[in-house]
Scaffold this motif. Structure first.
Motif, PDB file in Angstrom:
ATOM      1  N   UNK A 148      51.386  -5.408 -31.045  1.00 56.54           N
ATOM      2  CA  UNK A 148      51.147  -6.852 -31.087  1.00 56.54           C
ATOM      3  C   UNK A 148      50.260  -7.233 -32.270  1.00 56.54           C
ATOM      4  N   UNK A 149      49.192  -6.465 -32.502  1.00 61.91           N
ATOM      5  CA  UNK A 149      48.292  -6.792 -33.609  1.00 61.91           C
ATOM      6  C   UNK A 149      49.011  -6.708 -34.953  1.00 61.91           C
ATOM      7  N   UNK A 150      49.873  -5.725 -35.096  1.00 60.02           N
ATOM      8  CA  UNK A 150      50.628  -5.609 -36.349  1.00 60.02           C
ATOM      9  C   UNK A 150      51.619  -6.757 -36.497  1.00 60.02           C
ATOM     10  N   UNK A 151      52.110  -7.232 -35.388  1.00 59.16           N
ATOM     11  CA  UNK A 151      53.101  -8.307 -35.409  1.00 59.16           C
ATOM     12  C   UNK A 151      52.456  -9.681 -35.601  1.00 59.16           C
ATOM     13  N   UNK A 152      51.340  -9.939 -34.903  1.00 60.19           N
ATOM     14  CA  UNK A 152      50.746 -11.275 -34.862  1.00 60.19           C
ATOM     15  C   UNK A 152      49.498 -11.432 -35.730  1.00 60.19           C
ATOM     16  N   UNK A 156      45.221 -14.481 -32.748  1.00 62.05           N
ATOM     17  CA  UNK A 156      45.500 -14.779 -31.343  1.00 62.05           C
ATOM     18  C   UNK A 156      44.749 -13.867 -30.394  1.00 62.05           C
ATOM     19  N   UNK A 157      44.652 -12.600 -30.723  1.00 60.26           N
ATOM     20  CA  UNK A 157      43.907 -11.661 -29.877  1.00 60.26           C
ATOM     21  C   UNK A 157      42.435 -12.055 -29.816  1.00 60.26           C
ATOM     22  N   UNK A 158      41.844 -12.374 -30.956  1.00 61.09           N
ATOM     23  CA  UNK A 158      40.425 -12.728 -30.995  1.00 61.09           C
ATOM     24  C   UNK A 158      40.141 -13.939 -30.121  1.00 61.09           C
ATOM     25  N   UNK A 179      30.393 -17.146 -32.528  1.00 59.21           N
ATOM     26  CA  UNK A 179      31.040 -17.258 -33.821  1.00 59.21           C
ATOM     27  C   UNK A 179      31.063 -15.943 -34.579  1.00 59.21           C
ATOM     28  N   UNK A 180      29.959 -15.210 -34.512  1.00 58.89           N
ATOM     29  CA  UNK A 180      29.899 -13.907 -35.163  1.00 58.89           C
ATOM     30  C   UNK A 180      30.928 -12.949 -34.570  1.00 58.89           C
ATOM     31  N   UNK A 181      31.013 -12.914 -33.245  1.00 62.06           N
ATOM     32  CA  UNK A 181      31.963 -12.019 -32.582  1.00 62.06           C
ATOM     33  C   UNK A 181      33.395 -12.415 -32.938  1.00 62.06           C
ATOM     34  N   UNK A 182      33.681 -13.709 -32.918  1.00 59.70           N
ATOM     35  CA  UNK A 182      35.028 -14.168 -33.273  1.00 59.70           C
ATOM     36  C   UNK A 182      35.349 -13.803 -34.722  1.00 59.70           C
ATOM     37  N   UNK A 188      38.970  -8.204 -38.717  1.00 55.13           N
ATOM     38  CA  UNK A 188      39.356  -6.791 -38.660  1.00 55.13           C
ATOM     39  C   UNK A 188      40.764  -6.610 -39.212  1.00 55.13           C
ATOM     40  N   UNK A 189      41.004  -5.618 -40.054  1.00 52.54           N
ATOM     41  CA  UNK A 189      42.358  -5.373 -40.556  1.00 52.54           C
ATOM     42  C   UNK A 189      43.289  -4.949 -39.416  1.00 52.54           C
ATOM     43  N   UNK A 190      44.420  -5.616 -39.218  1.00 54.09           N
ATOM     44  CA  UNK A 190      45.309  -5.249 -38.107  1.00 54.09           C
ATOM     45  C   UNK A 190      45.755  -3.794 -38.148  1.00 54.09           C
TER      46      UNK A 190
END
Length: 303
Positions: A148-152, A156-158, A179-182, A188-190
């Motif tokens: 999913x991360x590679x696709x999207x 959206x995950x965050x 905000x920092x966590x988001x 992050x690189x997928x």
């Protein structure tokens, strides 16, 4: 920020405080190494670097491969590979024994590091993590999430997991933390995050190792953590001889950010309780030759 090249990757890291020295512990100072979780980066430990780095304590926090400013290697990155990366960085920095701490995936990397290099660990800090092996359902879920991360991408995950990483209440009243966590998750690189998920899908069991841990250990958990609840922390604190358990009230999965003062107080008390450092010199020449391209090539046990 500093960077260094280790075999096939460049690693970005922060290295603050301390007085240096050939044995990595300067003239009596402590070395604290902090390992971030998924899908974060070393900036999650910025508050603890500010708190604990000083003349008598050196604090090191690096971006794991695939995250932050470090090289992204697509495919699969196992906990063993992460542990060897940390060992190689410590070799490069001239550090021998450390207090090694990690949160979530970082805590599992810490357990793997201890399995491989127990002689290099002075004490353990295990935050919001768990020691059990991955289940069949968990393996399928992690691999599906990697796809999913590679696709999207990470956005959206965050957005979906933000109020699981920090509690909904804290996300509202601590907007800078949320905000920092988001931002860490979205940044992050997928490919790196997916590689780590595929590696964690193969996570071995560390529960059986807990009783053999022969160094002081602090187990920390947020009282409202739904990813790694207090019950998981108790498995570790009760399994490790004489471990200390600290439950951080009102925190979710990231108590070091959500309840910084309380987390730092627990960590500080633990560090202050450690026995005095005894100097020693270990020849680690050639350590880099034991690890090539993420593959361990040594007589050490496989996971």
């Amino acid at each position: 920020m500093s960077t260094t090249t280790l075999y096939d990757i460049t690693v970005a890291y922060d290295d603050a405080g301390g007085t240096g020295g050939a044995d990595g512990e300067g003239d009596g100072g402590e070395v604290l190494v902090l390992v971030h979780g998924h899908p974060f980066d070393r900036s999650m430990w910025r508050p603890q670097i500010e708190t604990f780095a000083g003349p008598e304590r050196r604090v090191i926090a690096a971006d794991l491969r695939g995250y932050g400013g470090s090289t992204v290697i697509p495919g699969k990155t196992t906990l063993t590979t992460f542990a060897w990366d940390i060992a190689a960085l410590l070799d490069r920095l001239g550090v021998d024994r450390v207090v090694l701490g990690g949160l979530s995936m970082g805590g599992q990397i810490v357990l793997e590091f201890y399995r491989l290099f127990p002689e290099r660990v002075r004490a353990l800090v295990l935050a919001d993590t768990f020691a059990a092996a991955e289940t069949g359902a968990g393996r399928a879920a992690r691999n599906a999430m990697a796809d999913r991360l590679l696709r999207e991408g990470m956005g959206p995950y965050a957005d979906e997991v933000l109020t699981k990483m920090v509690t909904p209440h804290n996300a509202e009243v601590l907007p800078a933390v949320a905000g920092h966590v988001r931002d860490m998750m979205r940044g992050a690189p997928p490919e790196g995050a997916a590689a780590a998920l595929r590696g964690r899908a193969e996570r071995p069991d560390y529960v059986g190792m807990l009783g053999r841990v022969a160094v002081p250990a602090l187990v920390v958990v947020g009282s409202e953590d739904t990813y790694t609840p207090v019950a998981d922390a108790r498995v570790m604190s009760e399994g490790i001889p004489d471990a200390t358990l600290a439950v951080i009230e009102g925190a979710g999965h990231l108590p070091n950010l959500e309840r910084r003062a309380e987390f730092d107080a627990a960590l500080g008390a633990f560090l202050d309780s450690l026995p005095p450092i005894t100097s020693r010199v270990i020849d680690r020449s050639g350590s880099f030759e034991n690890h090539r391209g993420g593959q361990v090539a040594s007589p050490r046990r496989n996971p």
